[in-house]
Design a protein around this motif. Structure first.
Motif, PDB file in Angstrom:
ATOM      1  N   ASP A   1      12.948  -3.288  16.492  1.00 54.50           N
ATOM      2  CA  ASP A   1      12.381  -3.597  17.813  1.00 54.50           C
ATOM      3  C   ASP A   1      10.865  -3.630  17.776  1.00 54.50           C
ATOM      4  OD1 ASP A   1      14.881  -3.724  18.956  1.00 54.50           O
ATOM      5  OD2 ASP A   1      14.786  -1.721  19.868  1.00 54.50           O
ATOM      6  N   ASN A   2      10.282  -3.140  16.691  1.00 51.45           N
ATOM      7  CA  ASN A   2       8.836  -2.953  16.646  1.00 51.45           C
ATOM      8  C   ASN A   2       8.143  -3.689  15.509  1.00 51.45           C
ATOM      9  OD1 ASN A   2       8.623  -0.884  18.826  1.00 51.45           O
ATOM     10  ND2 ASN A   2      10.090   0.131  17.498  1.00 51.45           N
TER      11      ASN A   2
ATOM     12  N   GLU B   1      14.469   5.762  16.574  1.00 54.07           N
ATOM     13  CA  GLU B   1      13.644   4.606  16.940  1.00 54.07           C
ATOM     14  C   GLU B   1      14.086   3.395  16.116  1.00 54.07           C
ATOM     15  OE1 GLU B   1      11.016   2.419  18.993  1.00 54.07           O
ATOM     16  OE2 GLU B   1      11.299   4.570  19.335  1.00 54.07           O
ATOM     17  N   ASN B   2      14.457   2.331  16.792  1.00 53.14           N
ATOM     18  CA  ASN B   2      14.927   1.125  16.118  1.00 53.14           C
ATOM     19  C   ASN B   2      13.731   0.373  15.539  1.00 53.14           C
ATOM     20  OD1 ASN B   2      16.041  -1.283  15.268  1.00 53.14           O
ATOM     21  ND2 ASN B   2      17.342  -1.524  17.057  1.00 53.14           N
TER      22      ASN B   2
ATOM     23  N   SER C   1      16.302 -15.690  16.434  1.00 53.29           N
ATOM     24  CA  SER C   1      15.199 -14.724  16.474  1.00 53.29           C
ATOM     25  C   SER C   1      14.526 -14.681  15.111  1.00 53.29           C
ATOM     26  CB  SER C   1      15.728 -13.332  16.808  1.00 53.29           C
ATOM     27  OG  SER C   1      16.378 -13.326  18.050  1.00 53.29           O
TER      28      SER C   1
ATOM     29  N   PHE D   1      21.098  -6.659  13.901  1.00 52.62           N
ATOM     30  CA  PHE D   1      19.877  -7.441  13.751  1.00 52.62           C
ATOM     31  C   PHE D   1      20.182  -8.828  13.189  1.00 52.62           C
ATOM     32  CE2 PHE D   1      16.115  -9.008  11.598  1.00 52.62           C
ATOM     33  CZ  PHE D   1      15.217  -8.954  12.651  1.00 52.62           C
TER      34      PHE D   1
ATOM     35  N   HIS E   1       7.110  -7.358  14.106  1.00 56.02           N
ATOM     36  CA  HIS E   1       7.014  -8.760  14.508  1.00 56.02           C
ATOM     37  C   HIS E   1       6.019  -9.483  13.614  1.00 56.02           C
ATOM     38  CE1 HIS E   1       9.121  -7.463  18.101  1.00 56.02           C
ATOM     39  NE2 HIS E   1       8.232  -6.507  18.208  1.00 56.02           N
TER      40      HIS E   1
END
Length: 166
Positions: A157-158, A153-154, A127, A118, A160
């Protein structure tokens, strides 16, 4: 219809790498001026988030002789261990050419964070840095949906920002 579990194999972190992680945690905390004995995991995560963001902006120096993603990733990951009882482990993704990654995982392996990947992505791709935001989400279980055990589950990725950071 239930989503199939990922095709991964997990292995323990070697004692040599565990020792290395712990040494890097000490060095990174010292670099950031943090006292590991008195600083809360939240304050440490906030310091990591802020520093990585400043690295992106070019307003903070890279730690001399260190890879930023490893240096700050160890410190961040260890706060997940301290606060939530997560565990470091290695995983091999068989559906992705047996790619391997070191990460931090919830005890039931429903959630995963790969701190090195990350932070590398943040720095290479500019990012958004959501390290603190993800930590705050994890602190509120009502914000986490029911996920399958061993689903890996990463989290990153979820998570934001609704409004972009400066």
């Amino acid at each position: 219809m239930q989503t199939p579990l990922p095709n991964v194999t997990e292995s323990s972190v070697s004692s040599e790498n565990e020792d290395l992680i712990q040494q890097v945690v000490i060095d990174a905390a010292e670099f950031l001026g943090l006292d590991l004995a008195s600083a809360s995991p939240e304050s440490i995560v906030n310091a990591v988030d802020d520093y990585v963001h400043r690295l992106q902006l070019g307003t903070a120096p890279l730690p001399e002789g260190q890879d930023a993603e490893l240096f700050f990733g160890c410190l961040w990951g260890e706060q997940l261990v301290r606060e939530f009882g997560w565990q470091w482990a290695n995983v091999t993704f068989h559906d992705h050419k047996d790619t391997q990654a070191l990460g931090v995982f919830s005890p039931d392996r429903s959630l995963a964070i790969y701190p090195f990947h990350f932070i590398f992505g943040c720095l290479e791709n500019k990012s958004p840095t959501t390290i603190s935001l993800s930590f705050n989400v994890l602190r509120d279980p009502s914000r986490i949906p029911d996920l399958p055990v061993r689903g890996y589950e990463n989290v990153m990725d979820n998570v934001h920002h609704v409004v972009p950071r400066d």
